[in-house]
Design a protein around this motif. Sequence first.
Motif, PDB file in Angstrom:
ATOM      1  N   VAL A 166       0.846  -1.199   0.000  1.00 37.14           N
ATOM      2  CA  VAL A 166       0.000   0.000   0.000  1.00 37.14           C
ATOM      3  C   VAL A 166       0.877   1.244   0.000  1.00 37.14           C
ATOM      4  CG1 VAL A 166      -1.695   1.337   1.324  1.00 37.14           C
ATOM      5  CG2 VAL A 166      -1.899  -1.148   1.195  1.00 37.14           C
ATOM      6  N   PHE A 167       2.057   1.109   0.594  1.00 39.93           N
ATOM      7  CA  PHE A 167       2.879   2.293   0.826  1.00 39.93           C
ATOM      8  C   PHE A 167       4.038   2.449  -0.157  1.00 39.93           C
ATOM      9  CE2 PHE A 167       0.905   0.753   4.622  1.00 39.93           C
ATOM     10  CZ  PHE A 167       0.166   1.861   5.000  1.00 39.93           C
ATOM     11  N   THR A 168       4.199   1.447  -1.041  1.00 38.01           N
ATOM     12  CA  THR A 168       5.312   1.562  -1.981  1.00 38.01           C
ATOM     13  C   THR A 168       4.940   2.378  -3.205  1.00 38.01           C
ATOM     14  OG1 THR A 168       4.677  -0.565  -2.888  1.00 38.01           O
ATOM     15  CG2 THR A 168       6.455  -0.568  -1.267  1.00 38.01           C
ATOM     16  N   GLY A 169       3.735   2.178  -3.746  1.00 39.44           N
ATOM     17  CA  GLY A 169       3.327   2.891  -4.953  1.00 39.44           C
ATOM     18  C   GLY A 169       3.085   4.366  -4.669  1.00 39.44           C
ATOM     19  N   ARG A 170       3.161   5.189  -5.717  1.00 44.69           N
ATOM     20  CA  ARG A 170       2.811   6.597  -5.539  1.00 44.69           C
ATOM     21  C   ARG A 170       1.457   6.837  -6.185  1.00 44.69           C
ATOM     22  NH1 ARG A 170       8.516   8.802  -5.980  1.00 44.69           N
ATOM     23  NH2 ARG A 170       9.238   8.039  -3.968  1.00 44.69           N
ATOM     24  N   GLY A 171       0.714   7.758  -5.628  1.00 41.70           N
ATOM     25  CA  GLY A 171      -0.546   8.136  -6.263  1.00 41.70           C
ATOM     26  C   GLY A 171      -1.598   7.045  -6.180  1.00 41.70           C
ATOM     27  N   ARG A 172      -1.869   6.411  -7.315  1.00 44.77           N
ATOM     28  CA  ARG A 172      -3.005   5.482  -7.350  1.00 44.77           C
ATOM     29  C   ARG A 172      -2.716   4.185  -6.581  1.00 44.77           C
ATOM     30  NH1 ARG A 172      -5.363   4.802 -13.112  1.00 44.77           N
ATOM     31  NH2 ARG A 172      -7.051   3.993 -11.852  1.00 44.77           N
ATOM     32  N   ILE A 173      -3.797   3.616  -6.096  1.00 45.25           N
ATOM     33  CA  ILE A 173      -3.656   2.390  -5.306  1.00 45.25           C
ATOM     34  C   ILE A 173      -3.341   1.214  -6.235  1.00 45.25           C
ATOM     35  CG2 ILE A 173      -6.095   1.698  -5.352  1.00 45.25           C
ATOM     36  CD1 ILE A 173      -5.646   1.191  -2.224  1.00 45.25           C
ATOM     37  N   ASP A 174      -2.539   0.309  -5.737  1.00 44.11           N
ATOM     38  CA  ASP A 174      -2.076  -0.839  -6.501  1.00 44.11           C
ATOM     39  C   ASP A 174      -3.194  -1.887  -6.584  1.00 44.11           C
ATOM     40  OD1 ASP A 174      -0.900  -3.093  -7.452  1.00 44.11           O
ATOM     41  OD2 ASP A 174       0.883  -2.959  -6.176  1.00 44.11           O
ATOM     42  N   GLU A 175      -3.860  -1.960  -7.767  1.00 43.78           N
ATOM     43  CA  GLU A 175      -5.028  -2.849  -7.888  1.00 43.78           C
ATOM     44  C   GLU A 175      -4.640  -4.317  -7.742  1.00 43.78           C
ATOM     45  OE1 GLU A 175      -8.217  -2.182  -8.001  1.00 43.78           O
ATOM     46  OE2 GLU A 175      -7.956  -0.005  -8.012  1.00 43.78           O
ATOM     47  N   GLU A 176      -3.458  -4.636  -8.194  1.00 40.57           N
ATOM     48  CA  GLU A 176      -3.005  -6.023  -8.100  1.00 40.57           C
ATOM     49  C   GLU A 176      -2.871  -6.428  -6.633  1.00 40.57           C
ATOM     50  OE1 GLU A 176       0.877  -8.349  -9.460  1.00 40.57           O
ATOM     51  OE2 GLU A 176       0.226  -6.807 -10.905  1.00 40.57           O
ATOM     52  N   LEU A 218      -5.016  -9.263  -1.779  1.00 39.50           N
ATOM     53  CA  LEU A 218      -5.595  -9.145  -0.448  1.00 39.50           C
ATOM     54  C   LEU A 218      -6.996  -9.771  -0.428  1.00 39.50           C
ATOM     55  CD1 LEU A 218      -4.484  -7.909   2.110  1.00 39.50           C
ATOM     56  CD2 LEU A 218      -5.609  -5.762   1.523  1.00 39.50           C
ATOM     57  N   GLU A 219      -7.731  -9.468  -1.481  1.00 39.46           N
ATOM     58  CA  GLU A 219      -9.079 -10.015  -1.611  1.00 39.46           C
ATOM     59  C   GLU A 219      -9.022 -11.540  -1.638  1.00 39.46           C
ATOM     60  OE1 GLU A 219     -12.586  -8.943  -4.696  1.00 39.46           O
ATOM     61  OE2 GLU A 219     -10.985 -10.180  -5.480  1.00 39.46           O
ATOM     62  N   ALA A 220      -8.072 -12.082  -2.397  1.00 41.27           N
ATOM     63  CA  ALA A 220      -7.915 -13.534  -2.484  1.00 41.27           C
ATOM     64  C   ALA A 220      -7.656 -14.122  -1.106  1.00 41.27           C
ATOM     65  CB  ALA A 220      -6.784 -13.880  -3.433  1.00 41.27           C
ATOM     66  N   THR A 221      -6.787 -13.456  -0.352  1.00 38.34           N
ATOM     67  CA  THR A 221      -6.451 -13.961   0.979  1.00 38.34           C
ATOM     68  C   THR A 221      -7.679 -13.997   1.878  1.00 38.34           C
ATOM     69  OG1 THR A 221      -4.350 -12.826   0.673  1.00 38.34           O
ATOM     70  CG2 THR A 221      -4.793 -13.732   2.849  1.00 38.34           C
ATOM     71  N   VAL A 257     -17.950 -12.994   0.466  1.00 42.44           N
ATOM     72  CA  VAL A 257     -17.845 -11.843  -0.419  1.00 42.44           C
ATOM     73  C   VAL A 257     -18.127 -10.525   0.305  1.00 42.44           C
ATOM     74  CG1 VAL A 257     -18.863 -10.772  -2.458  1.00 42.44           C
ATOM     75  CG2 VAL A 257     -18.368 -13.215  -2.467  1.00 42.44           C
ATOM     76  N   LYS A 258     -19.140 -10.537   1.173  1.00 44.98           N
ATOM     77  CA  LYS A 258     -19.554  -9.271   1.813  1.00 44.98           C
ATOM     78  C   LYS A 258     -18.494  -8.728   2.763  1.00 44.98           C
ATOM     79  CE  LYS A 258     -24.544  -9.492   1.780  1.00 44.98           C
ATOM     80  NZ  LYS A 258     -25.658  -9.981   2.587  1.00 44.98           N
ATOM     81  N   VAL A 259     -18.028  -9.578   3.663  1.00 48.57           N
ATOM     82  CA  VAL A 259     -17.039  -9.131   4.640  1.00 48.57           C
ATOM     83  C   VAL A 259     -15.752  -8.722   3.933  1.00 48.57           C
ATOM     84  CG1 VAL A 259     -15.581  -9.863   6.558  1.00 48.57           C
ATOM     85  CG2 VAL A 259     -17.988 -10.498   6.521  1.00 48.57           C
ATOM     86  N   THR A 260     -15.389  -9.500   2.913  1.00 49.83           N
ATOM     87  CA  THR A 260     -14.187  -9.174   2.149  1.00 49.83           C
ATOM     88  C   THR A 260     -14.309  -7.784   1.526  1.00 49.83           C
ATOM     89  OG1 THR A 260     -13.745 -11.493   1.669  1.00 49.83           O
ATOM     90  CG2 THR A 260     -12.749  -9.881   0.202  1.00 49.83           C
ATOM     91  N   ALA A 261     -15.451  -7.509   0.926  1.00 55.35           N
ATOM     92  CA  ALA A 261     -15.656  -6.204   0.302  1.00 55.35           C
ATOM     93  C   ALA A 261     -15.519  -5.090   1.344  1.00 55.35           C
ATOM     94  CB  ALA A 261     -17.025  -6.154  -0.353  1.00 55.35           C
ATOM     95  N   ARG A 262     -16.043  -5.348   2.534  1.00 55.55           N
ATOM     96  CA  ARG A 262     -15.985  -4.350   3.603  1.00 55.55           C
ATOM     97  C   ARG A 262     -14.529  -4.048   3.981  1.00 55.55           C
ATOM     98  NH1 ARG A 262     -19.304  -4.736   9.339  1.00 55.55           N
ATOM     99  NH2 ARG A 262     -18.027  -3.252  10.482  1.00 55.55           N
ATOM    100  N   LEU A 263     -13.727  -5.098   4.079  1.00 51.61           N
ATOM    101  CA  LEU A 263     -12.327  -4.911   4.462  1.00 51.61           C
ATOM    102  C   LEU A 263     -11.530  -4.232   3.341  1.00 51.61           C
ATOM    103  CD1 LEU A 263     -11.573  -8.256   6.354  1.00 51.61           C
ATOM    104  CD2 LEU A 263     -11.993  -5.992   7.316  1.00 51.61           C
ATOM    105  N   ILE A 264     -11.842  -4.601   2.104  1.00 47.40           N
ATOM    106  CA  ILE A 264     -11.131  -3.997   0.971  1.00 47.40           C
ATOM    107  C   ILE A 264     -11.458  -2.499   0.890  1.00 47.40           C
ATOM    108  CG2 ILE A 264     -10.960  -3.950  -1.558  1.00 47.40           C
ATOM    109  CD1 ILE A 264      -9.526  -6.326  -0.414  1.00 47.40           C
ATOM    110  N   ASP A 265     -12.740  -2.171   1.096  1.00 43.89           N
ATOM    111  CA  ASP A 265     -13.138  -0.749   1.118  1.00 43.89           C
ATOM    112  C   ASP A 265     -12.345   0.004   2.173  1.00 43.89           C
ATOM    113  OD1 ASP A 265     -14.883  -1.045  -0.888  1.00 43.89           O
ATOM    114  OD2 ASP A 265     -16.699  -1.118   0.355  1.00 43.89           O
TER     115      ASP A 265
END
Lengths: 306, 441
Positions: free
Chosen positions: A27-37, A42-45, A53-61
């Motif tokens: 999260v902290f290495t890239g500049r500007g936009r968030i690293d979608e990969e 993270l979502e996979a984990t 799906v729901k809880v995962t979406a909440r954490l990703i948000d």
Amino acid sequence: MGKGIFGRLRRGLKKTRERIASSLARVFTGRGRIDEEMLEELEATFLQADMGVKVTARLIDCVREFHKSEKGLGREGLIERLEGEVASVLGSNSASLNVSCSPPTVILVVGVNGTGKTTTIAKLAKMLQDEGKKVLLAACDTFRAAAIDQLSILAEQAGVSIVRHKHGADAAAVAYDAVEAALARGMDYLIVDTAGRLHTKVNLMEEVKKVQRVIAKKIPGAPHEVLLVLDATTGQNALQQAKMFHEALGLTGIVMAKLDGTAKGGILLAIKQELDIPIKFVGVGEGLDDLEPFVPSDFAGALFES
Amino acid sequence: MFESLSGRLQSVFRKIAGYGRLSESNIAEAVREVRLALLEADVNYKVVKDFIEKVKEQAIGQETLRGVLPGQQLIKIVHEELVNLMGVSARELDLSSSPAVIMLVGLQGSGKTTTAAKLARRIKKKGRQPLLVPCDTKRAAALEQLVSLGRQLGEAVYEPGSDRDAVSIAARSVVFAEDHSLDTVILDTAGRLHIDEELMEELRAMKSRLSPREILLVADAMTGQDAVNIASAFDKALDITGAILTKLDGDTRGGAALSIKAVTGKPIKLVGIGEKIDDLELFHPDRMASRILGMGDVVTLVEKAQEAIDQEEAERLEQKMRKHGLDLEDYLNQLHSLRKMGSLESVLNMMPGLNQLKGVSLGEKELKRVEAMIQSMTPGERRNPHLLDGSRRKRVARGSGTSVQEINRLLKGFEQARKMMKRMGKFQKGMMKMGGSAWQS
């Protein structure tokens, strides 16, 4: 939660924790936009921990938002944030058993086939016995072959007494006798084992409701605990199980058995979020001592702390 | 079985049904929904990823077929890929030696002992002589469980006496089988975690000593993401020959079936679908895929009917289903014959569209009341329920000892069922037009 469970839980969730940590670092290495990969990893984990799906979406948000506005707080800040999110789903306090002010406290244990009800009951009996309580078991699984024998052997191992009828007897009748016995013998706890049943079988759900009614008739306010035993390897269907058993019986708590394998039990988050049923115990091994109270902050910590 | 996934996919396909052609963007939304549905169905994350890639590859750039809705076209692709993923045809067990040894392995509580008994029953129906062998010396009363199941069924069960070593019990049971001219040995092993090295070693020893024809992983259909870890660990240790999926009669979406096949490459051979001892069936990937897509499983239904009713009756039943011209009289006739086929839920689950009828309660008691209500109607009313006005409903309620409210509920539920079946009928005809042979299996 004792050292045992915390250690075992941490060990069990080690790989998950490491994968989360390595993703979060990015999260902290890239500049500007968030690293979608990174987000996808993270979502996979999360999904592979059965969080759904729901809880995962909440954490990703939660990660996205953090990236937008609080990035300056650094990695520690993000981990704290996620831990907080999980803790807010699970609630901060660990839930203990409901105890009746006039004994016996009746605990009804239910669940689908093969989740570990009988083993859990033996562990619970041992735990209460060790606290110096007088415990009686009721063998209301009269359906499965040799289920009564199994409970009898375990009762002997745990050093508690048991009320049993023959195989094929009416479960409610066993419950009735057991309540009478518990009252007559001045027991502190009566733990009622029931046959495994799929939550979709209407007639079997009616049968267990009848067991509950019979108990309530003998002792107003009982059963004081209705515990659903879930198998940690079960996926999203565990939520459905919890829903249907809750509708039928009004669950007071969840026990998650078999957390000593590679399953992560992430479904607990979804169950707590959607149904708000407290998670009371986790089973972490085959020994009679391998039952531990569930402490939400330890679970959250085992997921995120490194 | 699989209702939730079917429901989910159906709503996806309804969404794209309106579009004239497959465009990249409307595919994208549908594909996303398919992905979510599969994840919610507990299909492993990686398996889903590969699956989605394949579907996308096939769908995007494909020309829209004439006379076929884009939604249907996408269903066909998804369906075919599901079939591909789960294996192409049903496989019987390999029992080509005598005695043929079958080893059942799996986690605690996956249903090994129950499955062993069901398997013995199934094998006996095929003219073989099975011997059930309890190799679970660990769990309290596991031995008694198998012995008592065997007694109920009248199957031979090996009594290991005081032997507590699983491998030696298994070895001696094979000798016993030879001596008593029993040709199939079913080994019920102790439940174990796939990460328990000591116990996995015991299974390896058993395998090398007895060279079983079949080593079957018994897995709970409700298993979540962990299914891939479990399946691959057992496969690595034992090189399993296949899997049996249990407890499929619940409402699990059953993604584990897809995961196990994808990660081991080994077929799912049988499925357990009920509490009764006969409820073990061959696994049919194509039918299962249809089920996943909410197309119902008319083929299995008809097969069951053939066992329970005579051929003619079965054909009539299927034609009725296909035509969807259901009236209350058929409904009543079917109630009688359907009940011979097993639990009502399992039958309804196989009917196209009916598995979505959440509002209709399926308890056996209700069933009797429904029977009474229909029997209190005149033949004319049964054929044409619209005749039932207020006063007729009152009469029927009095005659059947029920209330007008209950009659109303029955009629409403029935109307809903009829509509649903009509819709499914159109849907299926559409699929037939596309000539996909998979649909007619």
